[in-house]
Motif scaffolding. Structure first.
Motif, PDB file in Angstrom:
ATOM      1  N   ILE A  42       0.273  11.286  -4.414  1.00  0.00           N
ATOM      2  CA  ILE A  42       1.392  10.482  -4.744  1.00  0.00           C
ATOM      3  C   ILE A  42       2.561  11.019  -5.204  1.00  0.00           C
ATOM      4  CG2 ILE A  42       1.751   8.993  -6.816  1.00  0.00           C
ATOM      5  CD1 ILE A  42      -1.293   8.381  -7.307  1.00  0.00           C
ATOM      6  N   ALA A  54      -6.956  12.988  -6.826  1.00  0.00           N
ATOM      7  CA  ALA A  54      -5.407  12.726  -6.310  1.00  0.00           C
ATOM      8  C   ALA A  54      -4.399  13.702  -6.721  1.00  0.00           C
ATOM      9  CB  ALA A  54      -4.797  11.209  -6.728  1.00  0.00           C
ATOM     10  N   ASN A  57      -2.177  10.166   3.590  1.00  0.00           N
ATOM     11  CA  ASN A  57      -2.469   9.302   2.571  1.00  0.00           C
ATOM     12  C   ASN A  57      -1.345   9.783   1.648  1.00  0.00           C
ATOM     13  OD1 ASN A  57      -3.740   7.813   0.827  1.00  0.00           O
ATOM     14  ND2 ASN A  57      -5.566   9.026   0.462  1.00  0.00           N
ATOM     15  N   VAL A  58      -0.024   9.138   1.739  1.00  0.00           N
ATOM     16  CA  VAL A  58       0.869   9.402   0.768  1.00  0.00           C
ATOM     17  C   VAL A  58       1.446   8.050   0.239  1.00  0.00           C
ATOM     18  CG1 VAL A  58       3.335  10.721   0.762  1.00  0.00           C
ATOM     19  CG2 VAL A  58       1.397  11.560   2.231  1.00  0.00           C
ATOM     20  N   ARG A  59       1.823   8.281  -0.995  1.00  0.00           N
ATOM     21  CA  ARG A  59       2.416   6.943  -1.655  1.00  0.00           C
ATOM     22  C   ARG A  59       3.525   7.335  -2.615  1.00  0.00           C
ATOM     23  NH1 ARG A  59      -2.098   2.542  -3.278  1.00  0.00           N
ATOM     24  NH2 ARG A  59      -3.415   4.551  -4.266  1.00  0.00           N
ATOM     25  N   TYR A  74       0.569  14.724   6.892  1.00  0.00           N
ATOM     26  CA  TYR A  74      -0.156  14.089   5.519  1.00  0.00           C
ATOM     27  C   TYR A  74      -0.033  12.610   5.848  1.00  0.00           C
ATOM     28  CZ  TYR A  74      -0.239  18.791   3.705  1.00  0.00           C
ATOM     29  OH  TYR A  74      -0.606  19.988   3.737  1.00  0.00           O
ATOM     30  N   ASN A 113      -6.437  15.762   3.429  1.00  0.00           N
ATOM     31  CA  ASN A 113      -7.527  14.497   3.156  1.00  0.00           C
ATOM     32  C   ASN A 113      -7.345  14.254   1.844  1.00  0.00           C
ATOM     33  OD1 ASN A 113      -8.817  14.809   5.400  1.00  0.00           O
ATOM     34  ND2 ASN A 113      -9.959  16.728   4.719  1.00  0.00           N
ATOM     35  N   ASP A 114      -6.309  14.895   0.917  1.00  0.00           N
ATOM     36  CA  ASP A 114      -6.034  14.312  -0.391  1.00  0.00           C
ATOM     37  C   ASP A 114      -5.053  13.284  -0.525  1.00  0.00           C
ATOM     38  OD1 ASP A 114      -7.549  16.491  -1.680  1.00  0.00           O
ATOM     39  OD2 ASP A 114      -5.721  17.623  -1.933  1.00  0.00           O
ATOM     40  N   GLU A 115      -5.368  12.384  -1.411  1.00  0.00           N
ATOM     41  CA  GLU A 115      -4.429  11.231  -1.901  1.00  0.00           C
ATOM     42  C   GLU A 115      -3.238  12.043  -2.288  1.00  0.00           C
ATOM     43  OE1 GLU A 115      -3.903   7.053  -4.007  1.00  0.00           O
ATOM     44  OE2 GLU A 115      -5.845   8.344  -4.292  1.00  0.00           O
ATOM     45  N   LYS A 123      -5.167   7.662 -11.952  1.00  0.00           N
ATOM     46  CA  LYS A 123      -5.691   8.593 -10.967  1.00  0.00           C
ATOM     47  C   LYS A 123      -5.296  10.207 -11.775  1.00  0.00           C
ATOM     48  CE  LYS A 123      -5.676   6.169  -7.294  1.00  0.00           C
ATOM     49  NZ  LYS A 123      -6.799   6.238  -6.202  1.00  0.00           N
ATOM     50  N   ASP A 146       0.709  -1.290  -0.113  1.00  0.00           N
ATOM     51  CA  ASP A 146       0.036   0.288  -0.179  1.00  0.00           C
ATOM     52  C   ASP A 146       0.744   1.162  -0.055  1.00  0.00           C
ATOM     53  OD1 ASP A 146      -2.348  -1.537  -0.085  1.00  0.00           O
ATOM     54  OD2 ASP A 146      -2.664  -1.357   1.911  1.00  0.00           O
TER      55      ASP A 146
END
Length: 279
Positions: free
Chosen positions: A232, A169, A255-257, A253, A228-230, A164, A153
Motif C-alpha cells: 500500500i 501488508a 499487488n500495489v494499491r 510488483y 508477493n507482498d501486498e 492492515k 481495487d
C-alpha cells in the motif's frame, strides 16, 4: 520503463502528424496553486492542453479524505473526453521535469483502464533543453466520448489501512525522510507517519541526473520488498505516491494499491496514532 516516452520519440510522433495523440501539461506548485496554469499560458509544448492538480485531478476537500482527494470520476471522465481523450487515444503527460504531478494523471488514467499513457522523460525542461519548439497558442479541441470505469481495487481507504497494520501488508510512505520522521512538516497540523510505514521517498526513484531508475538499479532500490507482498503506497495526499507506484510496477510488483488520502487523511481522525522518528 514502458511508461516513459523520450523527447526524441515524442518529437518524431508529432512530426508524423499522429493526430490520435493528446499531450497534457500538468505543471503545478503546491505553494502557489496558480503557478502551473500561468506557466502553461506563457509557453507549452505544441498542441498541449492543461490539467490542474486542484481543479481537475482532485476532488472537493472535506473533513476526511485528505488534501487532494480523488476527483469525481464521472465528471473526470467527461472532462477527459472534452479534451479529446478516449480509450483509443495515446496520452503523453509532462511536468516541469520528472515531477509528481504527471504521475498523478498517469495513475488516474491507469485506474480507468487506459493503457496508452506515457510520461515524457525529463518533462518540459528537457524538451526545451534539446532545442524544441514551444508555443503560447491554445489548441482547438475535438471532444470524444470516453467510456471507462474506475477500478476500486486500485485503492484502499483509511479503515482498510488501519486493519492492515497488523498483517503482512507493507505500507510505504513516499514523502521526504525529514517529513516521515516528523522533523519537518510544512503542510499539515501534525508531523510524523502512519505507524509501521516504511519510508521510500519518491525522489529516490530518480537518478542523480534526474532520470528514472531502470533495470537493475530499480530492482536494487526495492530489493527489501517481497514481490508477493501486498504493498500500500501513501504520501502526504496521494500525489507523490503515484511516482512510487509507477516505479514499483516497472520493477515487477503487481499487488500495489494507493491510499489516496494518505497522511493528510490519516491525521483527520483524532483516534489514529502517529509515529515520530524511526520504527
Amino acid at each position: 520503463m514502458t511508461n516513459l516516452i523520450s523527447v526524441e520519440r515524442l518529437k518524431k510522433r508529432l512530426e508524423n502528424n499522429q493526430d490520435n495523440t493528446v499531450i497534457v501539461d500538468t505543471r503545478f506548485k503546491l505553494d502557489d496553486e496558480d503557478a502551473g496554469r500561468k506557466l502553461y499560458l506563457e509557453s507549452h509544448l505544441p498542441g498541449a492542453v492543461y490539467l490542474d492538480l486542484n481543479r481537475d485531478l482532485s476532488g472537493k476537500i472535506l473533513k476526511h479524505g485528505g488534501s487532494h482527494p480523488l476527483p469525481d470520476f464521472p465528471n473526470f471522465i467527461e472532462k477527459l473526453g472534452n479534451i479529446g481523450i478516449d480509450e483509443d487515444t495515446t496520452v503523453v503527460i509532462y511536468d516541469e521535469g520528472n515531477d509528481m504531478f504527471a504521475a498523478r494523471l498517469w495513475w488516474l488514467l491507469d485506474a480507468l483502464g487506459h493503457d496508452k499513457v506515457y510520461i515524457l522523460e525529463g518533462g518540459y525542461a528537457r524538451w526545451v533543453e534539446e532545442g524544441n519548439e514551444v508555443t503560447d497558442a491554445i489548441p482547438s479541441l475535438k471532444p470524444k466520448k470516453f467510456t471507462a470505469t474506475f477500478d476500486e481495487d486500485k485503492i484502499v481507504d483509511m479503515q482498510t489501512v488501519r486493519e492492515k497494520l497488523d498483517t503482512d501488508a507493507v505500507l510505504i510512505d513516499s514523502r521526504a525522510k525529514n517529513r516521515y520522521l516528523g522533523d519537518y512538516e510544512p503542510l499539515y497540523s501534525k508531523a510524523g507517519h502512519i505507524p509501521g510505514a516504511k519510508n521510500y521517498p519518491w525522489q529516490a526513484v530518480l537518478s542523480a541526473d534526474g532520470k528514472w531508475l531502470k533495470g537493475e538499479e530499480l530492482q536494487q532500490h526495492f530489493s527489501d520488498l517481497d514481490k508477493n507482498d501486498e504493498i500500500i503506497v501513501s504520501c502526504g495526499s496521494g500525489v507523490s505516491a503515484c511516482v512510487n507506484i509507477i516505479a514499483l510496477k516497472a520493477a515487477g510488483y503487481e499487488n500495489v494499491r494507493l491510499y489516496p488520502g494518505s497522511f493528510s487523511d490519516w491525521i483527520s481522525y483524532d483516534e489514529n496514532e502517529i509515529e515520530i522518528g524511526e520504527d
